[in-house]
Design an enzyme around this catalytic site. Structure first.
Site, PDB file in Angstrom:
ATOM      1  N   SER A  90       0.790  -1.232   0.000  1.00  0.00           N
ATOM      2  CA  SER A  90       0.000   0.000   0.000  1.00  0.00           C
ATOM      3  C   SER A  90       0.818   1.277   0.000  1.00  0.00           C
ATOM      4  O   SER A  90       0.249   2.368  -0.155  1.00  0.00           O
ATOM      5  CB  SER A  90      -0.968  -0.003   1.185  1.00  0.00           C
ATOM      6  OG  SER A  90      -2.036  -0.890   0.944  1.00  0.00           O
ATOM      7  N   TYR A 186     -10.782   2.422   5.088  1.00  0.00           N
ATOM      8  CA  TYR A 186      -9.728   2.070   4.134  1.00  0.00           C
ATOM      9  C   TYR A 186     -10.278   1.130   3.078  1.00  0.00           C
ATOM     10  O   TYR A 186     -10.861   0.089   3.392  1.00  0.00           O
ATOM     11  CB  TYR A 186      -8.580   1.414   4.889  1.00  0.00           C
ATOM     12  CG  TYR A 186      -7.308   1.276   4.095  1.00  0.00           C
ATOM     13  CD1 TYR A 186      -6.419   2.335   3.996  1.00  0.00           C
ATOM     14  CD2 TYR A 186      -6.989   0.085   3.465  1.00  0.00           C
ATOM     15  CE1 TYR A 186      -5.237   2.210   3.280  1.00  0.00           C
ATOM     16  CE2 TYR A 186      -5.814  -0.054   2.749  1.00  0.00           C
ATOM     17  CZ  TYR A 186      -4.942   1.012   2.656  1.00  0.00           C
ATOM     18  OH  TYR A 186      -3.777   0.890   1.949  1.00  0.00           O
ATOM     19  N   ASN A 188      -9.098  -0.466  -0.824  1.00  0.00           N
ATOM     20  CA  ASN A 188      -8.218  -0.564  -1.984  1.00  0.00           C
ATOM     21  C   ASN A 188      -8.939  -0.234  -3.286  1.00  0.00           C
ATOM     22  O   ASN A 188      -8.311   0.169  -4.263  1.00  0.00           O
ATOM     23  CB  ASN A 188      -7.618  -1.963  -2.044  1.00  0.00           C
ATOM     24  CG  ASN A 188      -6.603  -2.204  -0.946  1.00  0.00           C
ATOM     25  OD1 ASN A 188      -5.468  -1.745  -1.019  1.00  0.00           O
ATOM     26  ND2 ASN A 188      -6.997  -2.915   0.097  1.00  0.00           N
ATOM     27  N   GLY A 325       2.479  -0.822   4.322  1.00  0.00           N
ATOM     28  CA  GLY A 325       2.039  -1.732   3.281  1.00  0.00           C
ATOM     29  C   GLY A 325       2.108  -3.175   3.732  1.00  0.00           C
ATOM     30  O   GLY A 325       3.136  -3.613   4.244  1.00  0.00           O
TER      31      GLY A 325
END
Length: 371
Positions: A90, A186, A188, A325
């Site tokens: 990330s 959050y 993606n 990440g």
């Protein structure tokens, strides 16, 4: 025999994802004592169950040093290699946000314009409405869109890869968690869409834009965003493991794409975050937009999230800007204090053992705060 991970996820949403810093600088770097303290923090990580760990620290003068503990290959027992390349997961989001903010500075996109203006009809169905979700809300994780990663099965996607539209469709098969701009979660999916936006605006791949706008100007020779079908991790690298250990060094990164497919090194990431917070990648107005934060519920106490970066307090005072990440096989935290230290810590196992998430955060804090 098929092997799977808890939750069957390829990409873990970074539990320590937000890491941006305010103006206070850390104490001057005394390398001897700092190296000892950082090394002890890495030893703790290894004792608590990761195969290997490496920390890279750059001081304000530009001097860089690193420490490593444990192994980079559990079969051969070879150490974590110097200059190791790893899947930065990330941390990719900060690179993508920088590209979009550069496009904002060029007048090619506006942060508070709905995404439907640029990608008509993409975000629709099941209560999802791209006419009400702005570019800013995508970058800030305030869109409410479902995180597609929750529905990925590791065994199905490891060697299959995916196109961005497929991943977005997975997220849009679910209703939004909240109305755009009313909360934070959050996802993606936000950054897969952000990657599609970059390609629509520029006519080039996200990988090409990151290379020409960031990697080449900064000399980040170990940083790249591989395309679908490229499962290899360039050498040198530590092999990446899931608990078992199960080797997951090779897999198709397009299932992460613009949300988490980047490959990099500790040295490159300390250079990148240093350049970012010191104002070398964005005009002042766009850096200020990036650093306009909202509270991050459930995160590190006191941490906030901006546009592709987070702000986290340090034990020695002040804050740093950066990102974390987590992707199967690797976990890292990276960031910088403006005109101060830059630190990256990476381990070659993910999901992490129970204690290791806190160990990783402590090792990063030690890199910033040790005298």
């Amino acid at each position: 025999m098929r092997k799977s991970l808890p939750g069957k996820k390829i990409i873990a949403t970074a539990s320590l994802v937000a890491l941006l810093a305010a103006t206070a600088a850390t104490p001057a770097l005394a390398v001897g004592g700092a190296r000892h303290d950082v090394d002890e923090a890495l030893k703790t990580l290894v004792r608590d169950g990761v195969p290997g760990a490496q920390a890279t620290v750059t001081n304000p003068s530009g001097r860089t040093w690193s420490e490593r503990e444990g192994v980079g290959n559990v079969e051969t027992g070879t150490p974590f290699p110097h200059g190791s390349k790893f899947r930065a997961a990330s941390v990719t989001k900060t690179f993508v946000a920088v590209v979009i903010l550069q496009l904002v500075a060029e007048g090619k996109v506006r942060l508070d314009t709905p995404i439907d203006r640029y990608l008509p009809g993409l975000v629709s169905g099941n209560g999802n409405d791209g006419t009400k979700i702005t570019v800013r809300q995508l970058l800030q994780h305030t869109s409410g869109l479902y995180d597609y990663v929750r529905d990925l099965d590791l065994e199905e996607w490891r060697h299959r890869g995916a196109e961005p539209g497929e991943l977005v469709a997975i997220g849009l098969a679910h209703p939004p968690a909240f109305a755009p701009g009313t909360s934070w979660a959050y996802s993606n999916t936000n950054y897969i869409i952000a990657g599609m936006l970059i390609e629509k605006l520029t006519g080039r791949s996200v990988a090409d834009e990151i290379r020409s706008r960031i990697s080449e100007p900064l000399g980040l020779r170990g940083t790249s965003l591989p395309q679908r079908g490229n499962e290899e991790l360039p050498r040198p690298h530590a092999r990446g493991y899931a608990p078992g250990p199960v080797d997951y060094t090779e897999f198709d990164p397009s299932a992460a794409g613009a949300s988490g497919g980047l490959i990099s090194t500790g040295e490159d990431l300390t250079r990148f975050y240093g350049a970012l917070v010191d104002g070398h990648l964005l005009p002042r107005a766009q850096l200020a937009e990036m650093q306009r934060t909202v509270p991050r519920p459930g995160g590190v106490p006191g941490s906030d999230y901006g546009l592709g970066v987070g702000s986290v307090p340090l034990s020695c005072g002040g804050r740093f800007w950066g990102h974390g990440g987590n992707i199967v096989g690797y976990a890292n935290l990276s960031g910088a204090v403006p005109h101060g230290r830059r630190v990256n810590v990476v381990v070659n196992q993910n999901p992490l053992p129970d204690k290791a998430s806190k160990d990783l955060a402590k090792a990063l804090d030690t890199g910033f705060c040790a005298r």
